[in-house]
Enzyme design. Structure first.
Site, mmCIF file in Angstrom:
data_model
loop_
_atom_site.group_PDB
_atom_site.id
_atom_site.type_symbol
_atom_site.label_atom_id
_atom_site.label_comp_id
_atom_site.label_asym_id
_atom_site.label_seq_id
_atom_site.Cartn_x
_atom_site.Cartn_y
_atom_site.Cartn_z
ATOM 1 N N ASP A 1 0.844 -1.192 0.000
ATOM 2 C CA ASP A 1 0.000 0.000 0.000
ATOM 3 C C ASP A 1 0.876 1.236 0.000
ATOM 4 O O ASP A 1 2.085 1.159 0.221
ATOM 5 C CB ASP A 1 -0.941 -0.026 1.218
ATOM 6 N N GLU B 1 22.596 -21.988 -18.709
ATOM 7 C CA GLU B 1 21.720 -21.079 -17.973
ATOM 8 C C GLU B 1 22.543 -19.995 -17.280
ATOM 9 O O GLU B 1 22.116 -18.852 -17.170
ATOM 10 C CB GLU B 1 20.895 -21.859 -16.952
#
Ligand code: DGJ
Length: 731
Positions: free
Chosen positions: A534, A614
């Site tokens: 928030d 990777e």
């Protein structure tokens, strides 16, 4: 000028670049709402107000007019007990038990600058030259005053509202409800967009028409919560990402909240937003004031993208603070999903070394480094180093990690306490619980009473001593349960209803002390992922861990919902291992990285155990993120698809403010053979500029890319993803 008062007509007009807000003091001194929406350069919108005799909608005594009813006329802040039967914005009880309150206009002031709210976060001035209008209302019988505060950020189309109550009466009052704002709409059939969810699936988006009656969205969990976000959008039916009128409201508060929206008998709509009145009552003594949290309100007549841009700018520039507000955040590696509680110094140094070799800039040591903490059943509250795990102590570990060329960050969960902890054995009364009742446990932990000064002092002192003991440059501040058993042993019986709000005020006070003492430390908020995402939290933490769900495909929807209100730089997002720990899905590392890059980027896995190819990709991803970071952090964000629609892809795009660069991201989510190529139309470019797309020889104009779009041929594989960098042609 952004605030005008027409003395002859008693009309206040608030102007932003693209919107107008108008209210009027009527002949009986009620403050009525006239208009909020598309900009009206000049004019009085009073003619829109209906005065008519509506049955069962009574009339104020002094009006002596059957066509004048507070139940029918839009109000600027609705009161209680005076004949407006729609949802009220406040409810106070006088000492004699009366809860009728009639606020009438007594004056106003226009001030330079913002409205500061003592002890709570608020939107601040970042060289925007905002102005604040204070409108004073008073109940003439009790003398109690309300101040309605409006701070106008002209260029950003933002109005920040809050309410101050001053008890000028001769006695104590009980506030049972006091919302931050009330917004009345008439002649409009609006739809609501809101953000609901659960742990590991936060901020899902729902859009629907408003039913008659009251729609309420709230949290009573002590935090803003995973389940509902303290923000809402109301929009006209035809509103899309690019067209139409919409209104956004987002509360600058991290505790219990309520958004209530009523569609009444006359199809009028009222939206209230503020502290949840359930489990809330606040004593305000004679001479005292009560301040509500602030709410940021914005209007867009260019659809939802522009509404998001307004919020993104305001939050990024005028809410977030600290060294890292606008600065690039270090790319981090977090050990949580790599080790959980099972680690020692050697394992940590190994993970850090592998990460630093690949170019990662900061190591974050997550849960488990303190007290007796081998699982989540013990240790919270004992913020001293666990020497069984870190045998040479924290300073030694940090030094080693710094020597690898990496910064070091650490996890805390300060608001919590385990029953199995020295802290609990010493201070059992610090726990939130009702005397003679057993408290609810969650993750087997209890909550510390943040309304207590001694608790806050303890936490400040032990967090400080850890931070002072080593070169710590980042904190992850976690909070892993909802609160109940609301009761504080230091509050008198008449004040127990203040507990939840005082908890949040206590938390804000502690956080403020920490950000002031350690201005160079980057803080990341977390509450089991995004359970306290928030604007209030973003005042202390410029980024928040978006979700404990690290599955890239699930994250598409979580990050989509989050993007309506919150800027992309505030979204903590990491590449994690496969099979994914939440879903078991095995998404390729390119797709995982493209999704995680739309935020404050990092990794959360042991990079030592991945394949060589990777590792090469990780190195490349880091280079790419560094190249694109500024557009991602500061650019305008466009949603190009809707989850759960017929789209067979999720796409989103960043455009630099000068429109010279753009980054297009696509994940193909529903692959199916026998199709045309994938075509995606871009947004926000300059239609006349010529652009080049990386690895494409063709030259496009902005017009072409926005109307014809780009074409991707034969997407193939498991959730294939594409990241295309687009740049204006030189010369
Ligand atoms: C919940 C957080 O969201 C996770 O990232 C991790 O920090 C755990 N808590 C640790 O307990």
């Amino acid at each position: 000028m952004s605030i005008f008062f027409n003395e002859e007509k008693n009309i206040f007009t608030l102007q932003t670049k693209n919107s107008t807000y108008q209210m009027k003091v009527d002949e009986f001194d009620f403050l009525i709402h006239l208009y909020y929406g598309n900009k009206i350069e000049q004019g009085n919108m009073e003619y829109l107000i209906t005065k008519t005799d509506i049955s069962f909608s009574g009339n104020p005594f002094e009006a002596n007019d059957r066509t004048f009813s507070l139940d029918v006329i839009p109000q600027e802040y609705s009161s209680v007990g005076i004949g407006d039967y729609r949802i009220s914005s406040m409810n106070l009880i006088e000492e004699n038990g009366c809860n009728v309150f009639e606020p009438k206009y007594i004056g106003y002031k226009i001030k330079d600058g913002v409205k500061k709210i003592e002890g709570m976060p608020y939107i601040y001035d970042n060289q925007d030259k905002p102005k604040t209008l204070e409108i004073y209302l008073k109940d003439k019988i009790t003398n109690i005053e309300l101040v309605l505060n409006y701070t106008i950020f002209y260029d950003m189309d933002i109005i920040a509202r809050s309410v101050t109550l001053k008890n000028n009466s001769n006695s104590i009052i009980k506030l049972n409800k006091i919302m931050s704002s009330c917004l009345d709409f008439y002649y409009k059939d609006l739809e609501i967009i809101h953000f609901y969810g659960r742990h590991a699936m936060e901020r899902m988006t729902e859009r629907r028409g408003l039913p008659y009656g009251i729609t309420s969205i709230c949290s009573k969990r002590g935090t803003s919560s995973h389940q509902h976000n303290p923000s809402v959008i109301l929009c006209e039916k035809n509103t899309t990402e690019d067209f139409g009128n919409c209104y956004g409201m987002a509360l600058v508060y991290s505790g219990n909240f309520l958004i209530e929206i009523e569609k009444d008998q006359l199809e009028q709509i009222r939206a209230n937003i503020g502290i949840n009145p359930e489990n809330f009552s606040y004593e305000v003594k004679k001479g005292e004031i009560f301040e509500t949290p602030q709410v940021l309100i914005t209007f867009s007549n260019e659809g939802l993208s522009k509404l998001s841009h307004n919020f993104h700018k305001a939050i990024r520039n005028n809410i977030c603070r600290g060294k890292y507000k606008l600065q690039r955040r270090p790319i981090l590696i977090n050990n949580w999903e790599a080790t959980y509680f099972d680690f020692d110094e050697e394992k940590i140094l190994n993970i850090a070394k592998q990460a630093s070799d690949l170019g990662i800039e900061m190591f974050v040591l997550d849960d488990g480094w303190f007290g007796k903490r081998d699982d989540d059943n013990s240790g919270l509250g004992d913020w001293f180093v666990n020497k069984n795990k870190l045998k040479n102590g924290l300073a030694h570990l940090v030094k080693n990690i710094n020597n690898m060329g990496m910064k070091f960050g650490i996890w805390f969960e300060p608001e919590m306490i385990s029953e199995d902890s020295d802290l609990f054995r010493k201070n059992p009364d610090w726990v939130v619980k009702v005397p003679n009742r057993n408290p609810n446990k969650s993750r087997n932990q209890l909550v510390l009473d943040m309304s207590r000064k001694d608790v806050r002092d303890y936490l400040f002192s032990c967090i400080s001593s850890i931070l002072d003991s080593a070169n710590i440059e980042y904190i992850k501040w976690d909070m892993n349960r909802s609160i109940c058993d609301a009761f504080s042993s230091v509050l008198s019986k008449d004040k127990q209803g203040e507990f939840y709000h005082r908890y949040i005020l206590g938390l804000y006070e502690l956080l403020e002390k920490i950000v002031v003492k350690y201005p160079n430390i980057l803080l990341e908020g977390c509450s089991g992922g995004g359970g306290r995402f928030d604007i209030g939290m973003l005042y202390y933490f410029p980024q928040i861990w978006c979700s404990d769900n690290t599955d890239a495909i699930e994250r598409l929807e979580i990050q989509y919902g989050t993007s309506f209100i919150y800027p992309i730089c505030s979204v903590g997002s990491h590449v994690s291992a496969i099979p994914n720990h939440q879903t078991g899905r095995k998404t390729n590392i390119d797709t995982r990285a493209i999704v995680a890059m739309s935020g404050s980027f990092g990794y959360e896995m042991d990079l030592g155990i991945i394949e060589k190819e990777e590792k090469i990709k990780v190195k490349q991803q880091i280079k790419e993120y560094l190249k694109y970071q500024s557009i991602i952090h500061n650019g305008l964000y466009y949603r190009l698809s809707e989850p759960n629609s017929k789209d067979w892809y999720t796409a989103w795009q960043f455009v630099s403010e000068d429109l010279k660069e753009s980054l297009l991201n696509i994940v193909v989510t529903k692959l199916g053979p026998n199709r045309l190529n994938l075509n995606i139309k871009l947004k926000g470019l300059d239609k006349n500029k010529k652009y080049k797309i990386q690895n494409d020889k063709k030259i496009y104009t902005g017009d072409m890319l926005m109307n014809g779009g780009i074409v991707l041929k034969n997407p193939f594989g498991d959730f294939p993803a594409y990241q295309l960098y687009i740049k204006e042609m030189e010369g």
